[in-house]
Design a protein around this motif. Structure first.
Motif, PDB file in Angstrom:
ATOM      1  N   GLN A 222       1.953   7.910   0.070  1.00 41.42           N
ATOM      2  CA  GLN A 222       1.409   8.795   1.098  1.00 41.42           C
ATOM      3  C   GLN A 222       0.733  10.014   0.471  1.00 41.42           C
ATOM      4  OE1 GLN A 222       1.378   8.081   4.521  1.00 41.42           O
ATOM      5  NE2 GLN A 222      -0.085   9.779   4.486  1.00 41.42           N
TER       6      GLN A 222
ATOM      7  N   ASP B  37      -3.156  10.890   0.929  1.00 35.23           N
ATOM      8  CA  ASP B  37      -3.562  12.200   1.479  1.00 35.23           C
ATOM      9  C   ASP B  37      -4.547  12.906   0.547  1.00 35.23           C
ATOM     10  OD1 ASP B  37      -1.976  11.783   3.699  1.00 35.23           O
ATOM     11  OD2 ASP B  37      -0.307  13.010   2.975  1.00 35.23           O
TER      12      ASP B  37
ATOM     13  N   LYS C 214      -7.911  11.129   0.912  1.00 38.26           N
ATOM     14  CA  LYS C 214      -8.495  11.484   2.210  1.00 38.26           C
ATOM     15  C   LYS C 214      -9.061  12.901   2.168  1.00 38.26           C
ATOM     16  CE  LYS C 214      -9.075  10.340   6.627  1.00 38.26           C
ATOM     17  NZ  LYS C 214      -9.882   9.186   7.046  1.00 38.26           N
TER      18      LYS C 214
ATOM     19  N   ASP D 157      -1.200   0.265   6.065  1.00 34.71           N
ATOM     20  CA  ASP D 157      -1.223   1.669   6.511  1.00 34.71           C
ATOM     21  C   ASP D 157      -2.320   2.444   5.780  1.00 34.71           C
ATOM     22  OD1 ASP D 157       0.909   1.241   8.226  1.00 34.71           O
ATOM     23  OD2 ASP D 157       2.406   1.810   6.742  1.00 34.71           O
TER      24      ASP D 157
ATOM     25  N   GLU E 146      -5.690   1.257   7.312  1.00 32.50           N
ATOM     26  CA  GLU E 146      -5.919   1.669   8.701  1.00 32.50           C
ATOM     27  C   GLU E 146      -6.269   3.141   8.832  1.00 32.50           C
ATOM     28  OE1 GLU E 146      -6.292  -0.016  11.442  1.00 32.50           O
ATOM     29  OE2 GLU E 146      -5.868  -1.952  10.501  1.00 32.50           O
ATOM     30  N   ASN E 147      -5.873   3.944   7.870  1.00 35.94           N
ATOM     31  CA  ASN E 147      -6.144   5.381   7.942  1.00 35.94           C
ATOM     32  C   ASN E 147      -7.398   5.797   7.167  1.00 35.94           C
ATOM     33  OD1 ASN E 147      -3.910   6.625   9.556  1.00 35.94           O
ATOM     34  ND2 ASN E 147      -2.693   5.479   8.084  1.00 35.94           N
TER      35      ASN E 147
END
Length: 226
Positions: free
Chosen positions: A182, A186, A189, A207, A210-211
């Motif tokens: 994660q 992050d 992103k 996951d 999808e993000n």
């Protein structure tokens, strides 16, 4: 206005041993600056083969590849190696840091090879990237003394050192636990959204995909959804 960073046109790839097999079938897509694209599909669908071509490592294909406005198809290995170092950053499932080197030295390596900046400027840029990734305090530690999550962040800092047109990730969270996965997602992103960094990542993590901004799904060497 977003500009096109990468354009793949009519990419076909054949393997000829032990029997002839078409691994990629007429692949066409574009990616814009600052876009975070993930490539998904079952094992053997061709996504890693595609990433290898997009990264200019594999030149045995039909079709054309442009990155940052430059046609790369047909260039020599030396030309491609120079282009990769300057315009493409890599983040792999395994960090591939040199264990006897410090985090700082690992991040500096691609910039020293590029030879665009003085050693002092390169060191300053490396510290800046480590700071951006939240691991500046680990700069002088040997990379084999860092945790898995820290090592992957250092690897991302290394990928960023030459301000590449695109970062390519091959399962960038594949070797990390959920919490560190994660964190890495992050970071990527944030690089895309706030620093206009273009990212292409192959992943098995639903996951993660999808993000991202856009998903290309592959099956049997073809794009079946994007």
């Amino acid at each position: 206005m977003k500009s096109t960073i990468l354009k793949a046109s009519h990419i076909n790839k054949f393997f000829h041993e032990p029997v002839e097999f078409q691994a990629l079938k007429d692949i066409n897509f574009e990616i814009n600056s600052g876009e975070f694209l993930t490539i998904v599909g079952k094992s053997g669908c061709g996504k890693s083969t595609l990433l290898y071509i997009l990264s200019t490592m594999d030149t045995e294909y039909d079709g054309t590849l442009e990155i940052n406005g430059q046609l790369l198809t047909g260039q020599t290995q030396n030309q491609l190696a120079k282009f990769r170092n300057e315009h493409i950053g890599f983040v792999f499932q395994f960090h591939y840091l040199l264990p006897e080197f410090t985090a700082l030295q690992n991040v500096m390596l691609p910039a020293l090879k590029l030879g665009k900046y003085s050693k002092k400027e390169t060191e300053e840029r490396a510290y800046e990237k480590l700071r951006l990734l939240g691991v500046e305090e680990q700069a002088l530690k040997a990379s084999n003394k860092l945790s898995g999550g820290q090592q992957q962040r250092v690897a991302i800092a290394r990928a960023l050192i030459n301000d590449p047109a695109v970062i390519m990730g091959d399962e960038p969270t594949g070797n990390l636990d959920k919490a560190n996965s994660q964190v890495v997602f992050d970071i990527l992103k944030d690089l895309s959204r706030n620093f206009n960094q273009t990212i292409i990542a192959v992943t098995h993590d639903p996951d993660f995909a999808e993000n991202s901004d856009r998903i290309i799904e592959m099956s049997d060497g073809q794009i079946i959804r994007q």
